[in-house]
Design an enzyme around this catalytic site. Sequence first.
Site, short mmCIF file in Angstrom:
data_model
loop_
_atom_site.label_atom_id
_atom_site.label_comp_id
_atom_site.label_asym_id
_atom_site.label_seq_id
_atom_site.Cartn_x
_atom_site.Cartn_y
_atom_site.Cartn_z
CE1 TYR A 165 -3.48 -2.67 0.60
CE2 TYR A 165 -4.62 -0.68 1.27
CZ TYR A 165 -4.65 -2.00 0.88
OH TYR A 165 -5.85 -2.65 0.78
CE LYS A 206 1.68 -17.85 -2.59
NZ LYS A 206 0.87 -19.09 -2.61
CG ASP A 219 -2.14 -20.35 -1.21
OD1 ASP A 219 -1.59 -20.28 -0.10
OD2 ASP A 219 -1.67 -21.04 -2.15
CG ASP A 262 -8.10 -4.65 1.69
OD1 ASP A 262 -9.06 -4.17 2.33
OD2 ASP A 262 -8.03 -4.64 0.45
CG ASP A 279 -13.69 -6.98 2.25
OD1 ASP A 279 -13.40 -6.23 3.22
OD2 ASP A 279 -14.12 -6.55 1.17
#
Length: 356
Positions: free
Chosen positions: A142, A191, A223, A247, A251
């Site tokens: 970001y 990751k 994942d 982020d 959700d």
Amino acid sequence: MEYNIALLRGDGIGGEIVDGAVSVLERVGEKFGHTFKFTPYLIGGCAIDATGEPLPEETVKGCLASDSVLLGAVGGPKWDSQPGDKRPEKALLGIRSALGLYTNLRPAKLYPALRSASPLKDEIVGDGFDLMIVRELTGGIYFGDRGYREGKYGQEAYDTEAYSVTEIERIGRVAFESAMKRRKRLCSIDKANVLESSRLWRTTMHRLAQEYPEVEYSDMFVDNAAMQLVRDPKQFDVIVTSNMFGDILSDEASQITGSIGMLASASLGDSNRGMYEPIHGSAPDIAGQDKANPIATILSAAMMLRFSFGLSDEADAIERAVDKVLDEGFRTADITGGNCEAIGCREMTERIVNAI
Ligand code: IPM
Ligand code: MG
């Protein structure tokens, strides 16, 4: 006590939901003998319209001078064609960074009364789940180097994920500390099978884990985590992860609780001043129609009382009032699960205010 709260209503449904939380805070003030003083500032699309800037200097100064900040949501189709550094969302990143809010706490729990709104099957949900996502908020892709350049196939755009040991350690500590206050389980999500920044993240977390022998620590690839959240959300207590993975996963976590309209968040740094906002967006499609769910913002106000002002009885009172209204069967459109008639944002707010 008197508390100065900066109000950033923002765009879309931002105004309606922040006003809901203000009514709730006023009621808490009356009942417990506190004075909350609210000062509004512009942020996002409305700030672009009024001043040409998504994050006016006055807004940053006002927030820095406040005891805490309550935010609605920013953005909308009207400003989608703005260049990247003039988009409403840029203001959100700017204010997080200006206030040094590197920690984002996003609790996701299933309310028993909303069981039917969750898309997960009964055998997966069982007697419910209650997890806390600790998202790093002022670093990673970001905020990394970005731009355009000539690449192998002509012009290309790039964004960079970079994390320092210092940034990883400070968010890691927050996560271990919050695990200590909960069920003492922490899962760090990265990751590391592909990304160098994730490998540094993982080795740093492992080092920290040695300082918290009571916390049952594990790592998971992002994942797999996305899959595990819908396969068996009960396995998680506290999750710690980078800005972008947080982020995305928050959700997902919100949807399995029944609605993104229910999830609150706290953004914190090294001082008591925090910024509190629902995790959902500005929902321009329903703005101004009294259809929004104010609960995420009202619960964010409760988090403000608890984390910034140390008023835990007052925060409990808000959370109990939300539980009561849901138990009585009242729902906004996003959480009816098709079972009952929806009430509007104003009525939901009023019912919560009256339940305090
Ligand atoms: C969130 C939002 C923001 C983010 C956007 C609006 C910039 O999605 O708070 O989760 O990506 O952090
Ligand atoms: Mg998001």
